[in-house]
Scaffold this active site. Sequence first.
Site, mmCIF file in Angstrom:
data_model
loop_
_atom_site.group_PDB
_atom_site.id
_atom_site.type_symbol
_atom_site.label_atom_id
_atom_site.label_comp_id
_atom_site.label_asym_id
_atom_site.label_seq_id
_atom_site.Cartn_x
_atom_site.Cartn_y
_atom_site.Cartn_z
ATOM 1 N N GLY A 148 37.400 43.397 -15.680
ATOM 2 C CA GLY A 148 38.319 42.974 -16.727
ATOM 3 C C GLY A 148 37.786 41.704 -17.361
ATOM 4 C CD GLN A 185 37.772 35.836 -18.054
ATOM 5 O OE1 GLN A 185 38.239 36.939 -18.308
ATOM 6 N NE2 GLN A 185 37.201 35.546 -16.902
ATOM 7 C CB CYS A 196 38.403 34.851 -11.804
ATOM 8 S SG CYS A 196 38.543 34.522 -13.571
ATOM 9 C CG LEU A 197 33.779 38.328 -14.540
ATOM 10 C CD1 LEU A 197 33.574 39.082 -15.852
ATOM 11 C CD2 LEU A 197 32.617 38.600 -13.587
ATOM 12 C CG HIS A 237 42.089 35.159 -17.830
ATOM 13 N ND1 HIS A 237 41.518 33.959 -17.492
ATOM 14 C CD2 HIS A 237 41.583 36.063 -16.952
ATOM 15 C CE1 HIS A 237 40.704 34.133 -16.453
ATOM 16 N NE2 HIS A 237 40.727 35.396 -16.104
ATOM 17 C CG HIS A 283 42.871 38.575 -12.903
ATOM 18 N ND1 HIS A 283 42.562 37.875 -11.756
ATOM 19 C CD2 HIS A 283 41.983 38.155 -13.851
ATOM 20 C CE1 HIS A 283 41.537 37.069 -12.011
ATOM 21 N NE2 HIS A 283 41.165 37.228 -13.271
ATOM 22 C CD GLU A 284 41.034 40.332 -16.897
ATOM 23 O OE1 GLU A 284 40.805 39.394 -17.680
ATOM 24 O OE2 GLU A 284 40.418 40.477 -15.819
HETATM 25 ZN ZN ZN Z 1 39.776 36.188 -14.451
#
Ligand code: ZN
Length: 182
Positions: free
Chosen positions: A44, A49, A95-96, A141, A137-138
């Site tokens: 995701g 991000q 998380c990236l 953000h 989760h997304e």
């Molecule tokens: Zn994340």
Amino acid sequence: MIYPIVAYGSPILKQKSVPIHFQTNIQPLIDSMFETMYHAGGVGLAAPQINQRLCVFVVDAEPMDEVLLKGFKKVFINPEIITTSGPDIVFEEGCLSIPGVRGQVWRPENIIIKYYDQNWQLHQESFSGMAARVIQHEYDHLQGILVPDHWAVLKRKLMEGKLKAISKGITKADYRMLFLKK
Ligand code: ZN
């Protein structure tokens, strides 16, 4: 186009994203988001991000579970979670933007979400289990909420050094990252 991924500590990750004007052509942005996400090995990715304060995220969680999440590839524009329902379930999330850091996050098992897809078609759908988790989760953000915001104070204290290091550019991520000063 593959974007660098904004690292933990950058102010944009703590800001609320802004809705996208109806019928704006964001196909190039969406293509880049998928490309960036796949390149980094994520399931995701939310626009902040890649340093875009816009209400859009993409998911393709099939690699997490090729049976249960088969074909779970979607674009969510201007999403709104309408309801959530329990029970709350805990899972170790990464998380990236916070490479090498994982932590338990409790989330409701089911959600109903309203969103536009990449063709500006409006949907209202329910998701549960891992699909609902990836979406939440997304979605977080877009509200400026990150995994550590879900942690208990003690866990956050324990991880403080690691998080600080990432914000300063000390990380072993195998994809390009963007470190923005506060
Ligand atoms: Zn994340």
